[in-house]
Structure formats: structure tokens, C-alpha cells
Design a protein around this motif. Structure first.
Motif, PDB file in Angstrom:
ATOM      1  N   SER A 127      50.468  24.284  45.659  1.00 43.22           N
ATOM      2  CA  SER A 127      51.501  24.421  46.687  1.00 43.22           C
ATOM      3  C   SER A 127      51.079  23.658  47.926  1.00 43.22           C
ATOM      4  N   THR A 128      52.032  23.364  48.765  1.00 41.77           N
ATOM      5  CA  THR A 128      51.751  22.837  50.099  1.00 41.77           C
ATOM      6  C   THR A 128      52.082  23.936  51.097  1.00 41.77           C
ATOM      7  N   PHE A 129      51.463  23.856  52.279  1.00 39.92           N
ATOM      8  CA  PHE A 129      51.695  24.924  53.243  1.00 39.92           C
ATOM      9  C   PHE A 129      51.484  24.429  54.671  1.00 39.92           C
ATOM     10  N   THR A 130      52.021  25.168  55.606  1.00 38.79           N
ATOM     11  CA  THR A 130      51.746  25.011  57.023  1.00 38.79           C
ATOM     12  C   THR A 130      51.298  26.378  57.527  1.00 38.79           C
ATOM     13  N   ARG A 131      51.160  26.503  58.830  1.00 40.87           N
ATOM     14  CA  ARG A 131      50.768  27.802  59.382  1.00 40.87           C
ATOM     15  C   ARG A 131      51.797  28.885  59.091  1.00 40.87           C
ATOM     16  N   LYS A 132      53.059  28.496  58.922  1.00 41.98           N
ATOM     17  CA  LYS A 132      54.119  29.494  58.797  1.00 41.98           C
ATOM     18  C   LYS A 132      54.797  29.498  57.438  1.00 41.98           C
ATOM     19  N   THR A 133      54.687  28.415  56.693  1.00 41.76           N
ATOM     20  CA  THR A 133      55.448  28.332  55.453  1.00 41.76           C
ATOM     21  C   THR A 133      54.567  27.901  54.292  1.00 41.76           C
ATOM     22  N   GLU A 134      55.065  28.155  53.098  1.00 46.30           N
ATOM     23  CA  GLU A 134      54.393  27.700  51.881  1.00 46.30           C
ATOM     24  C   GLU A 134      55.460  27.269  50.893  1.00 46.30           C
ATOM     25  N   GLN A 135      55.230  26.122  50.247  1.00 44.40           N
ATOM     26  CA  GLN A 135      56.181  25.598  49.282  1.00 44.40           C
ATOM     27  C   GLN A 135      55.472  25.394  47.949  1.00 44.40           C
ATOM     28  N   LEU A 136      55.960  26.061  46.932  1.00 44.98           N
ATOM     29  CA  LEU A 136      55.382  25.942  45.601  1.00 44.98           C
ATOM     30  C   LEU A 136      55.721  24.576  45.004  1.00 44.98           C
ATOM     31  N   LEU A 137      54.715  23.938  44.408  1.00 50.20           N
ATOM     32  CA  LEU A 137      54.952  22.724  43.632  1.00 50.20           C
ATOM     33  C   LEU A 137      55.022  23.062  42.147  1.00 50.20           C
ATOM     34  N   PHE A 138      54.041  23.839  41.673  1.00 50.40           N
ATOM     35  CA  PHE A 138      54.159  24.365  40.316  1.00 50.40           C
ATOM     36  C   PHE A 138      53.305  25.606  40.167  1.00 50.40           C
ATOM     37  N   GLU A 139      53.675  26.441  39.214  1.00 53.91           N
ATOM     38  CA  GLU A 139      52.857  27.574  38.808  1.00 53.91           C
ATOM     39  C   GLU A 139      52.918  27.645  37.290  1.00 53.91           C
ATOM     40  N   ARG A 140      51.762  27.638  36.678  1.00 52.71           N
ATOM     41  CA  ARG A 140      51.659  27.592  35.217  1.00 52.71           C
ATOM     42  C   ARG A 140      51.017  28.887  34.716  1.00 52.71           C
ATOM     43  N   HIS A 141      51.545  29.433  33.639  1.00 54.64           N
ATOM     44  CA  HIS A 141      50.975  30.622  33.000  1.00 54.64           C
ATOM     45  C   HIS A 141      50.768  30.315  31.516  1.00 54.64           C
ATOM     46  N   THR A 142      49.677  30.818  30.982  1.00 58.36           N
ATOM     47  CA  THR A 142      49.432  30.703  29.547  1.00 58.36           C
ATOM     48  C   THR A 142      49.204  32.103  28.994  1.00 58.36           C
ATOM     49  N   PRO A 143      50.149  32.661  28.284  1.00 60.62           N
ATOM     50  CA  PRO A 143      49.967  34.002  27.710  1.00 60.62           C
ATOM     51  C   PRO A 143      48.943  33.967  26.582  1.00 60.62           C
ATOM     52  N   PRO A 144      48.396  35.119  26.200  1.00 61.38           N
ATOM     53  CA  PRO A 144      47.394  35.161  25.124  1.00 61.38           C
ATOM     54  C   PRO A 144      47.890  34.505  23.843  1.00 61.38           C
ATOM     55  N   GLU A 145      49.125  34.705  23.539  1.00 66.86           N
ATOM     56  CA  GLU A 145      49.725  34.061  22.370  1.00 66.86           C
ATOM     57  C   GLU A 145      50.985  33.338  22.833  1.00 66.86           C
ATOM     58  N   GLY A 146      51.033  32.061  22.624  1.00 69.73           N
ATOM     59  CA  GLY A 146      52.227  31.327  23.025  1.00 69.73           C
ATOM     60  C   GLY A 146      51.895  30.087  23.819  1.00 69.73           C
ATOM     61  N   LYS A 147      52.939  29.306  24.152  1.00 68.30           N
ATOM     62  CA  LYS A 147      52.767  28.041  24.840  1.00 68.30           C
ATOM     63  C   LYS A 147      52.773  28.214  26.349  1.00 68.30           C
TER      64      LYS A 147
END
Length: 449
Positions: A127-147
Motif C-alpha cells: 500500500s501507499t500512505f501519507t500521515r492521514k491516508t492509506e491506499q491499498l495496491l494489493f492484498e494477497r491471501h493463500t488459503p491452506p488448500e486452494g489458489k
């Protein structure tokens, strides 16, 4: 520039945070890289981390190296992630390790992090951020089983449908043991190239056994570096008159030996330059020519003046350990002093084999007032107590690593203690007032016989 590092369940850290964000104190203002805008951050350009042996100082450096290797090199299929979690508390043995870094690249502030165990990356985010804000670029999750599952930030709304689908396709193709940011670079996706650039070109980790690559070529080509080397080596009273690059003839006994020893490497490696460091301490740079003709073999040599003024030549391996360590550090100091490029140098045990006064001089060169606007930082672990001087450092530039009763490493700053500016912090540290020192018993009580 490095802003903040957060570690959980990694090496000797249960949960710890290290920060280069400058405090509000006013001493040594030129040690601080100024904020450029209202949403920017003021950052310290130096930090020294103290602590007893085995307290965990070097583990902070190892953690950064672990993240850097995983981002840049990635892993082969089926390979285990080489993560070392906190093992002294059974409750932590099966939890994922977490490393999160905040850093500044140009005028943009990033946070990048991941959670993993030895088989998969549970979570990864940018993510990118400033003192007051945050903007997500990506969030990735990998479950125990699955893609792998990916969530893209609002920036993706401006992408074409094809580009967005390709980012999602790359995510689905990212193996559980691989970082998405690494996979993007492998697939020529430039969307998240900036953080990768920070790990590859900005962050430099220097261990006690690290050696600068291709310095033989740099010294041959750059007279400014030659002059800087000579000034430092003369000021350090090493006895060295000059340090120069010498070309080795391939037909000489030394050249023939190198060719025989490294023939496979020379024929297989197509890089412009190849660095060789032998167990004997000898070092060489091989410069391959674009026209395919015989490469050039270079080595560093020092010169000393004999009693009658004659210049005598020595190989680097013939110099003392302290001199060799200084030669390894001089290119770093040169970049800190002269380069306008963004650099973050993390040096483990900067004082190894060096005189305390020499370490202080190297730090002073970096912290000169005319370097304030250089976007470069030096972070080091050390036992060198000569730096514990408020005439030299700010309180927020001194950090401590202390082992807790449960074996976990705690990180905290001298600033937390608010010592007066006229305090002898060296004396207070040695008396144990800030912790982070070994508590040794009386030597006579050690019954060795």
C-alpha cells in the motif's frame, strides 16, 4: 529511505518495531532528512543498535536479508521457505512469521509486508500512505488448500479490463511459496516494480564477511574514488601509500591458476563482470568484453613506501584484518558522502576489526551538515561505545536490543529514557541504566577447575 520495520515471530523476535522516524528533539538537526511536503516524514539518516552478544541485534539484519532474498530471488517449486520462527514459546511455533516494512521511494511512502511459514505465504500486501491516508495496491491471501486470492486497490479501476485480468491471472499462477511481487517481475508486470526496485537497488545489507563487488573496476575508472580511498587510508594510519587496480596477465602464473580454477565459471557466465573471492583472501574482478575477446582480469593492490622511499606492492590479502575491513567499508562511505542517489546501508558490526576512533570518523563523515539532503541512511549494529555521545548523536539515533526473560528480543530507543543532553550516556549504558548489556558475574566465581 527506511521508515519503519515491524517483526513478529521471526528469529528471536516475538513482536518488535524499529523506526527511523525522527523525534521532535532539536539537537543535531542536520542529522535529519527533512520532510518535503505536509504529508512527508522526517527521517533519521543514522541509527546505531547496541546490545549484548546473542541479544538479537544481528537478527534484525538477518530479517531484512530474508525479506530481500525472497523478494529478489524467489524460490523454486516445492522449495521450503527458509523462515526461522521464534522457538522458545510453544504457542509461537505454528504461527506464521510476519515482516512489514515502511519505506520512502522518491516522494511516495510504501508499506510492504508478508506473513509466511515454511510452506506458504499466508498473506502479502502493498500500500501507499501519507500521515492521514492509506491506499491499498494489493492484498494477497493463500488459503491452506486452494489458489492465491488477490484484492486490487482502487487504482485498478483505471486499468483496462485486459490489464486487470492479467494481474489477477499472475496472482492465480503465483505458487504458495512465492511472493506475488516477485512473480510480477518474473512475468514482466511493471505495476509493482517500484517496491521491487527499493529492495534491489536501494537496500544494501553488509555482513561482517561482505565485500564490495567490482571495486577493482571502479577504482580503475574513477579517479575521485581513488583519491577518496587514499585520503581515508592515510587518515587511518594504515601505512598504505596508494591503493590501485592492477591488470593480471592471463599468461602469468597467477592468471593461469585463476583460469584453471574458474574455467567453468568464465565460460558459463555471460555477465559483463564476474567477481571472484577466494578462501585465501584473494579477490579479482573479471571484465568480459562485448566483442567476445579475452576478458580482462583485475585485482586490487596496495603500495607502501620502504625506508628509502621505494614504492612496494602488496596484495590485499596481505593486509591486516582491520585494513581489509576498512577497504570494504570505504565504498559505502563514499556513496553516503557524495552520491545523490537514494541508498539504505544496513551494516552488521561496523566496528569489527576497526579502531573505535576510526568508526567515529566514518559516522561523522556521513552525518556532515552538507549531506543532510542526501536521501541516504546508515543503520548499523555495534558494540562500539565511543559512539554513545550526545555531542555526536541524537537520542533517537541510538537503539538497544535486549533479550527478555523468555528469550525474545525487545527493541527500544535511547529517546524513550529522555536523558538530559549533558548526560554521560556512555557511562550510564555501561552501568546498565538502559539495559542491553550482558550481566556478568565475578570472574573469580567461575569455577573452571
Amino acid at each position: 529511505m527506511l521508515i519503519r520495520l515491524r517483526l513478529e515471530n521471526l528469529y528471536s523476535f516475538k513482536a518488535a518495531e524499529f523506526s527511523m522516524v525522527a523525534s521532535s528533539e532539536r539537537i543535531h538537526p542536520h542529522h535529519i532528512h527533512p520532510a518535503r511536503t505536509r504529508n512527508d516524514v522526517r527521517l533519521a539518516r543514522f541509527a546505531a543498535i547496541y546490545g549484548a552478544n546473542a541479544a538479537g541485534k544481528s537478527n534484525l539484519v538477518r530479517a531484512l536479508g530474508f525479506a530481500q532474498d525472497l523478494v529478489l530471488r524467489g524460490l523454486k517449486p516445492e522449495a521450503k521457505i527458509p523462515v526461522e520462527r521464534f522457538r522458545l514459546d510453544p504457542a509461537y511455533r505454528h504461527r506464521p512469521a510476519t515482516i512489514a516494512l515502511e519505506f520512502k521511494l522518491g516522494q511516495i511512502l510504501y508499506e510492504y509486508g508478508f506473513e509466511c511459514d515454511s510452506t506458504r505465504v499466508h498473506r502479502e500486501w502493498l500500500s501507499t500512505f501519507t500521515r492521514k491516508t492509506e491506499q491499498l495496491l494489493f492484498e494477497r491471501h493463500t488459503p491452506p488448500e486452494g489458489k492465491t486470492q488477490i484484492k486490487l486497490g482502487d487504482f485498478a479501476k483505471k486499468l483496462s479490463e485486459d490489464d486487470k485480468k492479467f494481474l489477477e491471472f499472475v496472482a492465480r499462477g503465483t505458487r504458495p511459496n512465492q511472493l506475488y511481487i516477485h512473480e510480477c517481475i518474473e512475468r514482466n508486470v511493471e505495476t509493482f516494480a517500484a517496491p521491487y526496485h527499493w529492495f534491489r537497488h536501494i537496500l544494501t545489507i553488509v555482513t561482517p564477511d561482505s565485500h564490495p563487488l567490482f571495486i577493482e573496476f571502479e577504482l580503475q575508472e574513477n579517479e575521485t574514488i581513488q583519491t577518496f580511498f587514499s585520503k581515508i587510508l592515510n587518515a587511518a594510519d594504515t601505512g598504505i601509500h596508494r591503493i590501485i587496480t592492477q591488470q593480471v596477465d592471463w599468461d602469468s602464473p597467477e592468471g593461469e591458476w585463476i583460469k584453471a580454477l574458474w574455467q567453468d565459471e568464465l565460460t558459463r557466465n555471460s555477465d559483463e563482470m564476474v567477481y571472484l573471492h577466494l578462501q585465501s583472501g584473494m579477490r579479482f574482478t573479471i571484465v568480459n568484453k562485448a566483442d567476445g575477446t579475452e576478458p580482462i582480469l583485475l585485482k586490487l593492490v596496495t603500495t607502501h613506501l620502504s625506508s628509502d622511499g621505494e614504492e612496494m606492492f602488496f596484495d590485499i590479502y596481505e593486509e591486516s584484518d582491520g585494513t581489509k575491513r576498512l577497504i570494504d567499508l570505504i565504498p559505502i562511505v563514499h556513496e553516503l558522502v557524495y552520491s545523490d542517489e537514494e541508498r539504505v546501508f544496513v551494516v552488521d558490526e561496523i566496528g569489527r576489526s576497526l579502531h573505535p576512533q576510526l568508526v567515529r570518523i566514518l559516522v561523522e563523515l556521513h552525518l556532515r551538515a552538507d549531506n543532510q539532503t542526501h536521501p541516504s541512511q546508515l543503520v548499523t549494529t555495534t558494540h562500539e561505545t565511543h559512539l554513545l555521545d550526545l555531542d555526536l548523536l541524537r537520542r533517537d539515533e541510538v537503539w538497544f536490543a535486549e533479550k527478555q526473560p523468555d528469550g525474545a528480543t525487545d527493541l527500544y530507543s535511547l529517546y524513550d529514557f529522555q536523558p538530559r543532553y549533558d548526560k554521560n550516556v556512555l557511562q550510564d549504558y555501561l552501568q546498565g541504566r538502559y539495559g542491553a548489556i550482558p550481566f556478568l558475574g565475578n570472574a573469580r566465581a567461575l569455577k573452571l577447575h
